[in-house]
Design a protein around this motif. Structure first.
Motif, PDB file in Angstrom:
ATOM      1  N   GLN A   9     -19.451   8.391  37.197  1.00 36.33           N
ATOM      2  CA  GLN A   9     -19.691   9.427  36.973  1.00 36.33           C
ATOM      3  C   GLN A   9     -18.572  10.343  37.256  1.00 36.33           C
ATOM      4  OE1 GLN A   9     -23.133  10.631  40.142  1.00 36.33           O
ATOM      5  NE2 GLN A   9     -24.468   9.249  38.795  1.00 36.33           N
ATOM      6  N   ALA A  10     -17.923  10.757  37.620  1.00 33.25           N
ATOM      7  CA  ALA A  10     -16.895  11.622  37.533  1.00 33.25           C
ATOM      8  C   ALA A  10     -15.945  11.216  36.690  1.00 33.25           C
ATOM      9  CB  ALA A  10     -16.343  10.739  39.458  1.00 33.25           C
ATOM     10  N   ALA A  11     -15.588   9.949  35.848  1.00 31.60           N
ATOM     11  CA  ALA A  11     -14.689   9.663  35.429  1.00 31.60           C
ATOM     12  C   ALA A  11     -14.342  10.384  34.314  1.00 31.60           C
ATOM     13  CB  ALA A  11     -14.855   8.367  34.619  1.00 31.60           C
ATOM     14  N   PRO A  12     -16.111  11.145  33.274  1.00 31.32           N
ATOM     15  CA  PRO A  12     -15.262  11.377  32.215  1.00 31.32           C
ATOM     16  C   PRO A  12     -14.355  13.118  32.459  1.00 31.32           C
ATOM     17  CG  PRO A  12     -17.403  10.877  32.383  1.00 31.32           C
ATOM     18  CD  PRO A  12     -16.765  10.740  33.294  1.00 31.32           C
ATOM     19  N   ALA A  13     -14.959  14.098  33.423  1.00 30.97           N
ATOM     20  CA  ALA A  13     -14.307  14.845  34.612  1.00 30.97           C
ATOM     21  C   ALA A  13     -12.842  14.212  34.382  1.00 30.97           C
ATOM     22  CB  ALA A  13     -14.906  16.024  35.217  1.00 30.97           C
ATOM     23  N   ASP A  14     -12.631  13.500  34.706  1.00 34.41           N
ATOM     24  CA  ASP A  14     -11.378  13.393  35.191  1.00 34.41           C
ATOM     25  C   ASP A  14     -10.748  12.887  34.483  1.00 34.41           C
ATOM     26  OD1 ASP A  14     -11.294  13.793  37.518  1.00 34.41           O
ATOM     27  OD2 ASP A  14     -11.869  11.230  38.064  1.00 34.41           O
ATOM     28  N   TYR A  15     -10.964  12.752  32.848  1.00 34.66           N
ATOM     29  CA  TYR A  15     -10.669  12.191  31.927  1.00 34.66           C
ATOM     30  C   TYR A  15     -10.012  13.816  30.874  1.00 34.66           C
ATOM     31  CZ  TYR A  15     -10.340   6.903  32.116  1.00 34.66           C
ATOM     32  OH  TYR A  15     -10.782   6.403  33.114  1.00 34.66           O
ATOM     33  N   THR A  16     -10.557  14.475  31.232  1.00 32.12           N
ATOM     34  CA  THR A  16     -10.482  15.183  30.433  1.00 32.12           C
ATOM     35  C   THR A  16      -9.772  16.388  30.586  1.00 32.12           C
ATOM     36  OG1 THR A  16     -12.748  16.583  31.436  1.00 32.12           O
ATOM     37  CG2 THR A  16     -13.073  15.827  29.314  1.00 32.12           C
ATOM     38  N   GLN A  17      -9.355  16.284  32.394  1.00 29.52           N
ATOM     39  CA  GLN A  17      -8.350  16.964  32.911  1.00 29.52           C
ATOM     40  C   GLN A  17      -6.740  16.520  32.393  1.00 29.52           C
ATOM     41  OE1 GLN A  17      -9.111  16.456  37.247  1.00 29.52           O
ATOM     42  NE2 GLN A  17     -10.254  18.433  37.781  1.00 29.52           N
ATOM     43  N   PHE A  18      -7.054  15.604  32.451  1.00 30.42           N
ATOM     44  CA  PHE A  18      -5.199  14.968  31.641  1.00 30.42           C
ATOM     45  C   PHE A  18      -5.439  14.979  30.338  1.00 30.42           C
ATOM     46  CE2 PHE A  18      -6.435  12.586  36.081  1.00 30.42           C
ATOM     47  CZ  PHE A  18      -5.185  13.166  36.370  1.00 30.42           C
ATOM     48  N   LEU A  19      -6.407  14.982  29.647  1.00 34.02           N
ATOM     49  CA  LEU A  19      -5.654  14.916  28.192  1.00 34.02           C
ATOM     50  C   LEU A  19      -5.445  15.976  27.905  1.00 34.02           C
ATOM     51  CD1 LEU A  19      -6.471  13.700  25.732  1.00 34.02           C
ATOM     52  CD2 LEU A  19      -9.312  14.693  25.081  1.00 34.02           C
ATOM     53  N   PHE A  20      -5.660  17.429  27.428  1.00 33.50           N
ATOM     54  CA  PHE A  20      -5.453  18.765  27.278  1.00 33.50           C
ATOM     55  C   PHE A  20      -3.455  18.710  27.479  1.00 33.50           C
ATOM     56  CE2 PHE A  20      -3.827  22.981  28.085  1.00 33.50           C
ATOM     57  CZ  PHE A  20      -4.317  23.818  26.366  1.00 33.50           C
ATOM     58  N   PRO A  21      -3.254  17.929  29.018  1.00 33.87           N
ATOM     59  CA  PRO A  21      -1.726  18.692  28.518  1.00 33.87           C
ATOM     60  C   PRO A  21      -0.948  16.846  28.472  1.00 33.87           C
ATOM     61  CG  PRO A  21      -2.839  18.488  31.028  1.00 33.87           C
ATOM     62  CD  PRO A  21      -4.095  18.196  30.298  1.00 33.87           C
ATOM     63  N   VAL A  22      -1.977  16.271  27.966  1.00 30.56           N
ATOM     64  CA  VAL A  22      -1.329  15.032  27.383  1.00 30.56           C
ATOM     65  C   VAL A  22      -0.975  15.151  25.753  1.00 30.56           C
ATOM     66  CG1 VAL A  22      -1.957  13.042  26.330  1.00 30.56           C
ATOM     67  CG2 VAL A  22      -1.999  13.195  28.215  1.00 30.56           C
ATOM     68  N   ALA A  23      -2.701  16.369  25.582  1.00 29.27           N
ATOM     69  CA  ALA A  23      -2.286  16.787  24.071  1.00 29.27           C
ATOM     70  C   ALA A  23      -0.834  17.981  23.479  1.00 29.27           C
ATOM     71  CB  ALA A  23      -3.410  17.639  23.993  1.00 29.27           C
ATOM     72  N   ILE A  24      -0.379  18.973  24.345  1.00 31.79           N
ATOM     73  CA  ILE A  24       0.473  19.805  24.510  1.00 31.79           C
ATOM     74  C   ILE A  24       0.994  18.911  24.540  1.00 31.79           C
ATOM     75  CG2 ILE A  24       1.104  21.636  25.751  1.00 31.79           C
ATOM     76  CD1 ILE A  24      -1.368  22.827  24.563  1.00 31.79           C
ATOM     77  N   ALA A  25       1.870  17.875  25.455  1.00 32.32           N
ATOM     78  CA  ALA A  25       3.043  17.188  24.731  1.00 32.32           C
ATOM     79  C   ALA A  25       3.045  16.652  24.039  1.00 32.32           C
ATOM     80  CB  ALA A  25       3.239  16.215  25.996  1.00 32.32           C
ATOM     81  N   ALA A  26       1.919  16.646  22.941  1.00 31.42           N
ATOM     82  CA  ALA A  26       2.101  15.300  21.973  1.00 31.42           C
ATOM     83  C   ALA A  26       2.699  16.403  20.846  1.00 31.42           C
ATOM     84  CB  ALA A  26       1.364  14.538  21.700  1.00 31.42           C
ATOM     85  N   VAL A  27       1.796  17.853  21.053  1.00 32.18           N
ATOM     86  CA  VAL A  27       2.324  18.514  19.658  1.00 32.18           C
ATOM     87  C   VAL A  27       3.555  19.001  20.338  1.00 32.18           C
ATOM     88  CG1 VAL A  27       1.844  21.770  19.595  1.00 32.18           C
ATOM     89  CG2 VAL A  27      -0.226  19.523  19.961  1.00 32.18           C
ATOM     90  N   VAL A  28       4.258  19.222  21.512  1.00 30.28           N
ATOM     91  CA  VAL A  28       5.728  19.891  21.586  1.00 30.28           C
ATOM     92  C   VAL A  28       6.284  18.878  21.050  1.00 30.28           C
ATOM     93  CG1 VAL A  28       7.329  20.069  23.126  1.00 30.28           C
ATOM     94  CG2 VAL A  28       5.316  21.359  23.809  1.00 30.28           C
ATOM     95  N   TYR A  29       5.953  17.231  21.442  1.00 27.85           N
ATOM     96  CA  TYR A  29       6.536  16.731  20.767  1.00 27.85           C
ATOM     97  C   TYR A  29       7.011  16.973  19.400  1.00 27.85           C
ATOM     98  CZ  TYR A  29       8.671  11.901  19.532  1.00 27.85           C
ATOM     99  OH  TYR A  29       9.411  11.134  18.692  1.00 27.85           O
ATOM    100  N   PHE A  30       6.029  16.461  18.564  1.00 28.87           N
ATOM    101  CA  PHE A  30       6.031  16.174  16.981  1.00 28.87           C
ATOM    102  C   PHE A  30       6.188  17.530  16.385  1.00 28.87           C
ATOM    103  CE2 PHE A  30       3.402  12.122  17.962  1.00 28.87           C
ATOM    104  CZ  PHE A  30       3.634  11.824  17.479  1.00 28.87           C
ATOM    105  N   PHE A  31       6.202  18.674  16.412  1.00 23.96           N
ATOM    106  CA  PHE A  31       6.537  19.818  16.788  1.00 23.96           C
ATOM    107  C   PHE A  31       7.916  20.371  16.506  1.00 23.96           C
ATOM    108  CE2 PHE A  31       2.006  19.542  15.615  1.00 23.96           C
ATOM    109  CZ  PHE A  31       1.906  19.665  13.844  1.00 23.96           C
TER     110      PHE A  31
END
Length: 104
Positions: A9-31
């Motif tokens: 039950q707690a897993a989806p909330a935990d993954y979404t908390q880490f998804l945003f920083p990972v997405a920002i890091a990917a954008v910074v790397y590729f752009f």
């Protein structure tokens, strides 16, 4: 409730908390980081491929003709009889070659 059901039950909330920083890091790397590394590699290749007769512009804006090359320096003729020695890293770009200018 068991530990497993609480974890699921707690897993989806935990993954979404880490998804945003990972997405920002990917954008910074590729752009930002990757294009800068590519430009740096292209510039290094350009400077190593310099040849006599190339018309170049230095990082200071000085136009001239390459007349002599060593591993670390380039001698550029900016006017008749006026020769200046530059580091290869001071050459910004090529504007044409002597052969191309003669064809015009």
């Amino acid at each position: 409730m068991t530990f497993l059901t609480l974890l699921l039950q707690a897993a989806p909330a935990d993954y979404t908390q880490f998804l945003f920083p990972v997405a920002i890091a990917a954008v910074v790397y590729f752009f930002m980081i990757r294009p800068q590394q590519k430009r740096s590699a292209d510039t290094k290749k350009f400077r190593q491929a310099l040849a006599k007769g190339a018309r170049v512009v230095t990082i200071g804006g000085l136009h001239g003709l390459v007349i002599e090359l060593t591993e670390e320096t380039v001698v550029v003729e900016v006017d008749r009889g006026v020769k200046l020695r530059f580091d290869r890293s001071a050459i910004a770009r090529e504007v044409g070659t002597k052969a191309a200018d003669a064809a015009l």
